[in-house]
Design a protein around this motif. Sequence first.
Motif, PDB file in Angstrom:
ATOM      1  N   ALA A  87       0.813  -1.237   0.060  1.00 24.04           N
ATOM      2  CA  ALA A  87       0.073   0.119   0.082  1.00 24.04           C
ATOM      3  C   ALA A  87       0.820   1.322   0.022  1.00 24.04           C
ATOM      4  N   ARG A  88       0.124   2.341  -0.438  1.00 27.62           N
ATOM      5  CA  ARG A  88       1.037   3.631  -0.352  1.00 27.62           C
ATOM      6  C   ARG A  88      -0.256   4.717   0.030  1.00 27.62           C
ATOM      7  N   THR A 123       9.343   3.905  -3.851  1.00 26.64           N
ATOM      8  CA  THR A 123       9.664   3.952  -2.482  1.00 26.64           C
ATOM      9  C   THR A 123       8.801   4.258  -1.516  1.00 26.64           C
ATOM     10  N   GLN A 124       7.563   4.735  -1.754  1.00 23.69           N
ATOM     11  CA  GLN A 124       6.638   5.024  -0.909  1.00 23.69           C
ATOM     12  C   GLN A 124       5.605   3.813  -0.502  1.00 23.69           C
ATOM     13  N   LEU A 125       6.064   2.492  -1.414  1.00 21.10           N
ATOM     14  CA  LEU A 125       5.247   1.536  -0.982  1.00 21.10           C
ATOM     15  C   LEU A 125       5.748   0.930   0.246  1.00 21.10           C
ATOM     16  N   LEU A 126       4.515   0.394   0.993  1.00 14.74           N
ATOM     17  CA  LEU A 126       4.962  -0.374   2.326  1.00 14.74           C
ATOM     18  C   LEU A 126       4.147  -1.960   2.121  1.00 14.74           C
ATOM     19  N   VAL A 127       4.755  -2.683   2.591  1.00 17.42           N
ATOM     20  CA  VAL A 127       4.347  -4.037   2.844  1.00 17.42           C
ATOM     21  C   VAL A 127       3.118  -4.172   3.897  1.00 17.42           C
ATOM     22  N   ALA A 144       5.692   7.411   4.936  1.00 16.38           N
ATOM     23  CA  ALA A 144       6.389   6.956   3.700  1.00 16.38           C
ATOM     24  C   ALA A 144       6.577   7.874   2.371  1.00 16.38           C
ATOM     25  N   ARG A 145       5.254   8.423   2.338  1.00 17.48           N
ATOM     26  CA  ARG A 145       5.447   9.306   1.178  1.00 17.48           C
ATOM     27  C   ARG A 145       6.299  10.512   1.408  1.00 17.48           C
ATOM     28  N   GLU A 146       6.491  10.913   2.659  1.00 15.06           N
ATOM     29  CA  GLU A 146       7.363  12.074   2.964  1.00 15.06           C
ATOM     30  C   GLU A 146       8.965  11.649   3.069  1.00 15.06           C
ATOM     31  N   ASN A 147       9.177  10.272   3.251  1.00 13.70           N
ATOM     32  CA  ASN A 147      10.471   9.684   3.231  1.00 13.70           C
ATOM     33  C   ASN A 147      10.744   9.329   1.507  1.00 13.70           C
ATOM     34  N   GLY A 148       9.632   8.860   0.971  1.00 12.34           N
ATOM     35  CA  GLY A 148      10.004   8.784  -0.313  1.00 12.34           C
ATOM     36  C   GLY A 148      10.370   9.963  -1.279  1.00 12.34           C
TER      37      GLY A 148
END
Length: 308
Positions: A87-88, A123-127, A144-148
């Motif tokens: 998911a992202r 890079t924004q995707l998480l398992v 995750a978006r900000e980190n991406g």
Amino acid sequence: MTSRKGRSRRNSDCTAGGLRPALRAPHRSRRHEGVEQAFVIGVLTSAADFARARAWGVSDAPDHERYLADTAELLADALERFETVRARMFHPQDFEEFCVLHGLDPAEPAARDRYLVNPPLRTQLLVYQGEELAGDFVPRLVRARENGLTLRHADLLLDGALLGSAGPAEADEEHACWVRAAHQRGSEVFRRMLVGAGAGVYELRLRVDAPGGRLTAAARVLQWEDGVVRINDEELELVCAVLCAGLALELPAVAVLHGSQGSAASCGEYLPAAWAWSSGGPDWAPAARPVRLDGVAAQPGYSLGTVC
């Protein structure tokens, strides 16, 4: 350094880009002709984003709360059907800009599919592993978006060698080796910070003054007496990437590790701790003076060279 969970394997992605509460990915078994299948979905993480995206027909839910409940059911179904579920955050502004760039109609499900699996944004995707969607997982999607975005910035500074985004014609093995070496040095810097701190609950805050804007990273860390570390994979990846960019380009940087030092094995005694380091070249050293970073005050840290 042991992270909270292992790295996900590379998969052949079957996307469920539409945000309606229906499983739009192909109904296949966990493995189809020997190829591992994956399910990918975007999640509207706030009521404001949900309201903005309704014009595109992404959900039939009456409100954001019902939408999250429907999405949680969809994810639970996907876990039963697919080897990997990812998911992202579905960010409306990012999506609109993506559609303008590629000449797509945002109301078309195909546009959402392309946005979700766009390689520069992976890079924004998480398992997803069954976490409560409205609990910790939604904030992780936002981070995750900000980190991406930070990872993309660092990758651009390193000419695509950090994430491997440089095209074949641009690939330079010597440059790639140089970036890999800087990444290893950055990982070692982080490891020594944690080893020196010992058991405890900490947060690392990191800032690198880079061209185009500051690179920042943060990671929450739980470390046991035996040295085992609990940290989210995406936070570990970001910290090491930002350290890598700073060391490779010899940029001014500062880091603060703060939290509670101690463990249950020491009779439950926990002591407040905050250490600071800085770098302006190929190495990190204790800060020359007390540091305040993001509101956290810290004294010069211990020498990383004395930590095994």
